[in-house]
Write a protein that holds these residues in place. Structure first.
Motif, mmCIF file in Angstrom:
data_model
loop_
_atom_site.group_PDB
_atom_site.id
_atom_site.type_symbol
_atom_site.label_atom_id
_atom_site.label_comp_id
_atom_site.label_asym_id
_atom_site.label_seq_id
_atom_site.Cartn_x
_atom_site.Cartn_y
_atom_site.Cartn_z
ATOM 1 N N LEU A 59 -8.859 15.811 9.628
ATOM 2 C CA LEU A 59 -7.594 15.562 8.936
ATOM 3 C C LEU A 59 -7.561 14.176 8.287
ATOM 4 O O LEU A 59 -6.829 13.971 7.316
ATOM 5 N N ALA A 60 -8.335 13.241 8.822
ATOM 6 C CA ALA A 60 -8.298 11.874 8.310
ATOM 7 C C ALA A 60 -9.186 11.654 7.093
ATOM 8 O O ALA A 60 -9.068 10.623 6.427
ATOM 9 N N LYS A 61 -10.054 12.599 6.787
ATOM 10 C CA LYS A 61 -10.996 12.394 5.685
ATOM 11 C C LYS A 61 -10.323 12.093 4.345
ATOM 12 O O LYS A 61 -10.754 11.182 3.625
ATOM 13 N N PRO A 62 -9.276 12.832 3.938
ATOM 14 C CA PRO A 62 -8.685 12.540 2.620
ATOM 15 C C PRO A 62 -8.151 11.118 2.502
ATOM 16 O O PRO A 62 -8.373 10.451 1.495
ATOM 17 N N VAL A 63 -7.442 10.636 3.534
ATOM 18 C CA VAL A 63 -6.870 9.293 3.437
ATOM 19 C C VAL A 63 -7.943 8.228 3.605
ATOM 20 O O VAL A 63 -7.845 7.143 3.015
ATOM 21 N N GLN A 64 -8.985 8.479 4.385
ATOM 22 C CA GLN A 64 -10.065 7.508 4.519
ATOM 23 C C GLN A 64 -10.771 7.311 3.179
ATOM 24 O O GLN A 64 -11.112 6.178 2.805
ATOM 25 N N ARG A 65 -10.956 8.404 2.467
ATOM 26 C CA ARG A 65 -11.593 8.303 1.156
ATOM 27 C C ARG A 65 -10.697 7.534 0.181
ATOM 28 O O ARG A 65 -11.157 6.656 -0.565
ATOM 29 N N ALA A 66 -9.390 7.864 0.191
ATOM 30 C CA ALA A 66 -8.447 7.184 -0.701
ATOM 31 C C ALA A 66 -8.291 5.715 -0.318
ATOM 32 O O ALA A 66 -8.194 4.845 -1.190
ATOM 33 N N LEU A 67 -8.290 5.421 0.984
ATOM 34 C CA LEU A 67 -8.152 4.044 1.448
ATOM 35 C C LEU A 67 -9.368 3.220 1.067
ATOM 36 O O LEU A 67 -9.255 2.058 0.661
ATOM 37 N N SER A 68 -10.552 3.806 1.177
ATOM 38 C CA SER A 68 -11.774 3.106 0.799
ATOM 39 C C SER A 68 -11.795 2.806 -0.692
ATOM 40 O O SER A 68 -12.168 1.703 -1.115
ATOM 41 N N GLU A 69 -11.380 3.779 -1.498
ATOM 42 C CA GLU A 69 -11.355 3.572 -2.946
ATOM 43 C C GLU A 69 -10.326 2.519 -3.339
ATOM 44 O O GLU A 69 -10.547 1.734 -4.259
ATOM 45 N N PRO A 242 -4.652 14.808 -1.432
ATOM 46 C CA PRO A 242 -5.570 13.804 -1.995
ATOM 47 C C PRO A 242 -4.996 13.016 -3.176
ATOM 48 O O PRO A 242 -5.055 11.777 -3.169
ATOM 49 N N PRO A 243 -4.433 13.669 -4.218
ATOM 50 C CA PRO A 243 -3.874 12.849 -5.308
ATOM 51 C C PRO A 243 -2.656 12.047 -4.878
ATOM 52 O O PRO A 243 -2.431 10.943 -5.383
ATOM 53 N N ALA A 244 -1.868 12.588 -3.942
ATOM 54 C CA ALA A 244 -0.703 11.842 -3.451
ATOM 55 C C ALA A 244 -1.140 10.584 -2.712
ATOM 56 O O ALA A 244 -0.575 9.499 -2.905
ATOM 57 N N ALA A 245 -2.165 10.708 -1.857
ATOM 58 C CA ALA A 245 -2.663 9.543 -1.124
ATOM 59 C C ALA A 245 -3.270 8.518 -2.080
ATOM 60 O O ALA A 245 -3.062 7.303 -1.916
ATOM 61 N N LYS A 246 -4.012 8.994 -3.065
ATOM 62 C CA LYS A 246 -4.618 8.078 -4.036
ATOM 63 C C LYS A 246 -3.549 7.329 -4.818
ATOM 64 O O LYS A 246 -3.673 6.126 -5.091
ATOM 65 N N TYR A 247 -2.463 8.027 -5.171
ATOM 66 C CA TYR A 247 -1.368 7.386 -5.918
ATOM 67 C C TYR A 247 -0.662 6.346 -5.058
ATOM 68 O O TYR A 247 -0.427 5.217 -5.491
ATOM 69 N N LEU A 248 -0.319 6.718 -3.815
ATOM 70 C CA LEU A 248 0.432 5.818 -2.945
ATOM 71 C C LEU A 248 -0.383 4.577 -2.582
ATOM 72 O O LEU A 248 0.123 3.455 -2.636
ATOM 73 N N LEU A 249 -1.647 4.766 -2.210
ATOM 74 C CA LEU A 249 -2.468 3.627 -1.812
ATOM 75 C C LEU A 249 -2.888 2.778 -3.004
ATOM 76 O O LEU A 249 -3.223 1.605 -2.840
ATOM 77 N N GLY A 250 -2.887 3.367 -4.191
ATOM 78 C CA GLY A 250 -3.261 2.621 -5.390
ATOM 79 C C GLY A 250 -2.149 1.751 -5.937
ATOM 80 O O GLY A 250 -2.355 1.002 -6.894
#
Length: 354
Positions: A59-69, A242-250
């Protein structure tokens, strides 16, 4: 009295609803169904506890990828000859020498090498003929000297995206945080696994108030509803989050992002549960259409109101406040509504009393 509070007293399949259960009898029946459901979930949670770390890592893979990016800076690869290219670990061969960087803190004996430390390493085979990556020079780690020729933690078969990245790690801020997190993971995973049984218990409580021919819809409803819930959860995990996490963390490139594991888990589970419930629309429409409570014509007539309700629900449950992500949440709901109209048209029938 509502039909679901009535129970037949005859085995005649063509008989109408006969006697009625008392209020206390209904409470006793409801209590039995709840106890069975709770026991099933508890047993499933015990099984899921064994797999809790794997479930959480998944479950953590999507946010870990977005957090790393979000915490890394992209650099264009420009070399002297123009032929330079990024190589993967699978392209390494015996005899290659290079600088190895510890991506995570690694323990050697009683000393720990912190992340970011580098050392010269060589691709070679050990005494048993196994290829690996070994230190090419001694490394002084506190009071411990790591000699030349020590195997480093390196997987030649691992994909680049599967390698651990410290920039994508979530944090736990209490001593018992990991334990409580895994308990929560086990509980929610058990609920997901228990969906077919829970739906069957709900149907078993409601079915005595239905006519004989309506009770035959139990198996199609449970199967369709269970599959729809799983598809909805997968859709949220793969498409929406995934796109939501990328948007929020970005949004905060100037901030150091420290995302708590417990908060993230609550966040993604809410989205997956919400989409799982949303994807129940065709299954519920199937039952209501077979019973005769809704029709395709009725769903078509109220389509404007339904669209407004869908947009409001999407705005409430969408993980972000921007319009693209809200529409990404609303789009499957609109498609499911159209599917529900088609389901009602195919399976709809007038309600009969036999």
């Amino acid at each position: 009295m509502p039909s679901f509070l009535k129970r037949r007293t005859t085995t005649d399949p063509d008989a109408d609803i006969g006697g009625q259960m008392s209020f206390l009898e209904h409470l006793d029946e409801l209590r039995k169904r709840i106890i069975r459901s709770v026991l099933f979930v508890v047993i499933a949670a015990g099984v899921c506890w064994y797999f809790a770390p794997s479930i959480y890592n998944f479950l953590a893979k999507p946010v870990q990828r977005a957090l790393s990016e979000a915490q890394s800076h992209a650099v264009n690869l420009e070399g002297i000859t123009g032929q330079e290219a990024i190589l993967t670990n699978g392209s390494l061969k015996e005899g290659d020498v290079g600088q190895y960087v510890f991506r995570q803190a690694s323990r050697f004996g009683s000393s720990t090498v912190p992340s970011g430390v580098s050392i010269m390493a060589r691709v070679a085979k050990d005494s048993q003929g196994r290829i690996g990556l070994f230190t090419e020079e001694p490394l002084y780690a506190g009071d411990v000297v790591i000699p030349k020729g020590v195997r480093l933690s390196f997987d030649f078969n691992a994909r680049p995206n599967s390698l651990p990245d410290p920039n994508g790690q979530l944090i736990v801020d209490t001593a018992g945080g990991i334990f409580s997190l895994y308990v929560k993971v086990s509980l929610y995973a058990a609920i997901f696994l228990s969906i077919p049984f829970l739906l069957w218990q709900i149907w078993a409580f409601v079915s005595p108030g239905l006519y004989p021919h309506e009770r035959g819809y139990a198996i199609p409803f449970v199967l369709l509803s269970s599959i729809s819930f799983i598809v909805g959860a997968i859709f949220a995990y793969k498409i929406i989050f995934p796109p939501a996490a990328k948007y929020l963390l970005g949004l905060g490139p100037d901030f150091r992002l420290l995302l708590k594991a417990d908060d993230y888990f609550d966040f993604i589970i809410l989205i997956m549960l919400a989409m799982g419930v949303v994807f129940q629309m065709p299954a519920i429409t199937y039952v209501l259409a077979r019973i005769g409570l809704v029709s395709a014509g009725y769903l078509v007539r109220i389509w404007r109101t339904s669209v407004v309700v869908i947009l409001v629900v999407a705005a409430i449950f969408s993980p972000t406040a921007d319009v693209p992500n809200m529409l990404l949440f609303a789009a499957p709901m609109l498609v499911l509504y159209v599917v529900s109209i088609f389901v009602a048209w195919v399976f709809g029938r007038k309600r009969t009393t036999t």
